[in-house]
Motif scaffolding. Structure first.
Motif, PDB file in Angstrom:
ATOM      1  N   VAL A 143       1.017  -1.456   0.118  1.00  0.00           N
ATOM      2  CA  VAL A 143      -0.651  -0.018  -0.390  1.00  0.00           C
ATOM      3  C   VAL A 143       0.692   1.264   0.038  1.00  0.00           C
ATOM      4  CG1 VAL A 143      -1.228   1.448   1.131  1.00  0.00           C
ATOM      5  CG2 VAL A 143      -1.860  -1.289   1.150  1.00  0.00           C
ATOM      6  N   PHE A 144       1.591   1.296   0.560  1.00  0.00           N
ATOM      7  CA  PHE A 144       2.428   2.483   1.361  1.00  0.00           C
ATOM      8  C   PHE A 144       3.235   2.579   0.277  1.00  0.00           C
ATOM      9  CE2 PHE A 144       1.139   2.302   6.027  1.00  0.00           C
ATOM     10  CZ  PHE A 144       0.834   3.313   5.857  1.00  0.00           C
ATOM     11  N   PHE A 145       4.678   1.939  -0.255  1.00  0.00           N
ATOM     12  CA  PHE A 145       5.565   1.692  -1.051  1.00  0.00           C
ATOM     13  C   PHE A 145       5.270   0.877  -2.535  1.00  0.00           C
ATOM     14  CE2 PHE A 145       6.812   1.231   3.306  1.00  0.00           C
ATOM     15  CZ  PHE A 145       7.064   2.548   2.800  1.00  0.00           C
ATOM     16  N   GLY A 146       4.752   0.546  -2.999  1.00  0.00           N
ATOM     17  CA  GLY A 146       4.247  -1.044  -4.021  1.00  0.00           C
ATOM     18  C   GLY A 146       4.757  -1.686  -3.941  1.00  0.00           C
ATOM     19  N   ALA A 147       5.559  -2.135  -2.748  1.00  0.00           N
ATOM     20  CA  ALA A 147       6.342  -3.281  -2.789  1.00  0.00           C
ATOM     21  C   ALA A 147       5.549  -4.808  -4.019  1.00  0.00           C
ATOM     22  CB  ALA A 147       6.424  -3.149  -1.176  1.00  0.00           C
ATOM     23  N   THR A 148       6.335  -5.549  -3.992  1.00  0.00           N
ATOM     24  CA  THR A 148       5.545  -6.721  -4.370  1.00  0.00           C
ATOM     25  C   THR A 148       5.846  -7.708  -3.484  1.00  0.00           C
ATOM     26  OG1 THR A 148       7.608  -7.409  -5.580  1.00  0.00           O
ATOM     27  CG2 THR A 148       5.339  -6.206  -6.137  1.00  0.00           C
ATOM     28  N   PHE A 149       7.206  -7.651  -2.094  1.00  0.00           N
ATOM     29  CA  PHE A 149       7.089  -8.725  -0.894  1.00  0.00           C
ATOM     30  C   PHE A 149       6.129  -9.164  -0.702  1.00  0.00           C
ATOM     31  CE2 PHE A 149      10.749  -5.361  -0.533  1.00  0.00           C
ATOM     32  CZ  PHE A 149      11.409  -6.131  -0.960  1.00  0.00           C
ATOM     33  N   THR A 150       5.911 -10.455  -0.084  1.00  0.00           N
ATOM     34  CA  THR A 150       5.262 -10.981   0.024  1.00  0.00           C
ATOM     35  C   THR A 150       5.496 -11.890   1.471  1.00  0.00           C
ATOM     36  OG1 THR A 150       5.803 -13.631  -0.680  1.00  0.00           O
ATOM     37  CG2 THR A 150       4.422 -11.908  -1.579  1.00  0.00           C
ATOM     38  N   ASP A 151       6.902 -11.483   1.804  1.00  0.00           N
ATOM     39  CA  ASP A 151       7.925 -12.444   2.888  1.00  0.00           C
ATOM     40  C   ASP A 151       8.541 -11.582   3.330  1.00  0.00           C
ATOM     41  OD1 ASP A 151       7.681 -13.807   4.729  1.00  0.00           O
ATOM     42  OD2 ASP A 151       8.778 -15.831   3.954  1.00  0.00           O
ATOM     43  N   LEU A 152       9.187 -11.948   5.231  1.00  0.00           N
ATOM     44  CA  LEU A 152      10.462 -10.854   5.288  1.00  0.00           C
ATOM     45  C   LEU A 152      11.173 -12.308   5.637  1.00  0.00           C
ATOM     46  CD1 LEU A 152       7.781  -8.539   8.218  1.00  0.00           C
ATOM     47  CD2 LEU A 152       8.517  -8.593   5.515  1.00  0.00           C
ATOM     48  N   GLY A 153      11.047 -13.118   5.239  1.00  0.00           N
ATOM     49  CA  GLY A 153      11.492 -14.394   5.413  1.00  0.00           C
ATOM     50  C   GLY A 153      13.667 -14.404   5.719  1.00  0.00           C
ATOM     51  N   PRO A 154      13.627 -14.780   6.693  1.00  0.00           N
ATOM     52  CA  PRO A 154      15.223 -14.772   7.035  1.00  0.00           C
ATOM     53  C   PRO A 154      16.207 -15.052   6.253  1.00  0.00           C
ATOM     54  CG  PRO A 154      14.522 -16.645   8.548  1.00  0.00           C
ATOM     55  CD  PRO A 154      12.844 -15.932   7.507  1.00  0.00           C
ATOM     56  N   PHE A 155      15.525 -15.948   5.316  1.00  0.00           N
ATOM     57  CA  PHE A 155      16.664 -17.140   4.252  1.00  0.00           C
ATOM     58  C   PHE A 155      16.773 -15.693   3.183  1.00  0.00           C
ATOM     59  CE2 PHE A 155      18.061 -20.915   2.221  1.00  0.00           C
ATOM     60  CZ  PHE A 155      19.617 -20.245   1.893  1.00  0.00           C
ATOM     61  N   ARG A 156      17.866 -15.002   2.995  1.00  0.00           N
ATOM     62  CA  ARG A 156      18.442 -14.018   2.132  1.00  0.00           C
ATOM     63  C   ARG A 156      19.668 -13.611   1.703  1.00  0.00           C
ATOM     64  NH1 ARG A 156      16.050  -8.948   4.597  1.00  0.00           N
ATOM     65  NH2 ARG A 156      13.807 -10.920   4.743  1.00  0.00           N
ATOM     66  N   ALA A 157      19.365 -12.857   0.552  1.00  0.00           N
ATOM     67  CA  ALA A 157      21.279 -12.287   0.478  1.00  0.00           C
ATOM     68  C   ALA A 157      21.442 -11.277  -0.900  1.00  0.00           C
ATOM     69  CB  ALA A 157      21.602 -13.229  -0.956  1.00  0.00           C
ATOM     70  N   MET A 158      22.186 -10.814  -0.344  1.00  0.00           N
ATOM     71  CA  MET A 158      22.550  -9.070  -1.056  1.00  0.00           C
ATOM     72  C   MET A 158      23.353  -8.975  -1.595  1.00  0.00           C
ATOM     73  SD  MET A 158      20.866  -5.452   0.791  1.00  0.00           S
ATOM     74  CE  MET A 158      20.456  -4.397  -0.534  1.00  0.00           C
ATOM     75  N   ARG A 159      23.573  -7.910  -2.261  1.00  0.00           N
ATOM     76  CA  ARG A 159      24.951  -7.672  -3.078  1.00  0.00           C
ATOM     77  C   ARG A 159      25.855  -7.032  -1.941  1.00  0.00           C
ATOM     78  NH1 ARG A 159      28.250  -9.567  -7.262  1.00  0.00           N
ATOM     79  NH2 ARG A 159      26.461 -10.096  -8.441  1.00  0.00           N
TER      80      ARG A 159
END
Length: 230
Positions: A143-159
């Protein structure tokens, strides 16, 4: 694989599970960093025996542990291209790290979230309050940011350089949502990858207690409303 990938695993009293997690992380990972979040059991010795670099963070809090891991990485003389995070309770499937890092390596994605979709979750792997909390948080982000996230899952990676640009600061329950909100604000490229999820070994220190659930929910919503006003 040419990219140097380091994995940070925050762990608080996970002696029964941490060895299993480390053993199933793919061999292409450069270094596994377990941050003992003031553990009082044998977590640290088990992690060392399994081949991980072990750090000790005396202050309890998921964010505290992650920040110590990043501080350690920042002081290394060799480069780090990608940083991944997963939990030490064996709820994630570490071997799926190859799926998590692939969009960063091949598609120039900045942030990848492992989405714990219902079809791939084991029974009772997430509590009703976790499911509702994820739905509420990601709905508000849409609603606020137009994001498409569906989860706040802890398994993640980032550059790694993109992660540094976020200037992460949350010390406790808001670490995951802070990362996603800041990535949105900086218009970084992100994607979710469906991952399997199973019932953790042991009792959750967050969703397994009423206090932990309330505090986590409050912190997550606070971050969302804070950024919605900026």
């Amino acid at each position: 694989m040419q990219e140097k990938i380091r994995v940070i695993i925050p762990a608080y009293n996970e002696e029964e599970s941490i060895g299993k997690v480390i053993a199933e992380i793919p061999s292409f990972v450069t270094e596994i960093i377990v941050v003992s979040n003031n553990s009082s059991d044998n977590t640290e010795n088990v992690a060392k025996a399994a081949g991980a670099t072990v750090l000790r963070e005396g202050q309890k809090g998921y964010g505290f542990a992650c920040l110590l891991g990043l501080d350690y990485i920042s002081k290394l003389t060799d480069k780090t291209d990608i940083v991944a995070f997963l939990d030490g309770d064996y709820s994630d499937y570490p071997e799926e790290l190859s799926l998590i890092v692939a969009p960063i390596i091949h598609d120039n994605v900045d942030l990848v979230i492992g989405a714990r979709v219902a079809a791939l979750r084991s029974a009772a792997s997430m509590t009703p309050q976790q499911v509702f909390g994820n739905w509420l948080a990601t709905s508000l982000m849409k609603v606020f940011f137009g994001a498409t996230f569906t989860d706040l899952g802890p398994f993640r990676a980032m550059r790694y350089e993109k992660l540094l640009a976020l200037n992460m600061e949350d010390k406790t329950y808001g670490w995951t949502v802070e990362m996603q909100l800041k990535a949105l604000k900086q218009k970084m490229k992100y994607v979710e990858i469906p991952v399997r999820y199973r019932k953790r070994i042991g009792i959750s220190k967050v969703s397994g207690t009423i206090k932990g659930t309330i505090m986590a929910g409050f912190k997550i919503l606070s971050w969302i409303f804070k950024y919605s006003l900026k």
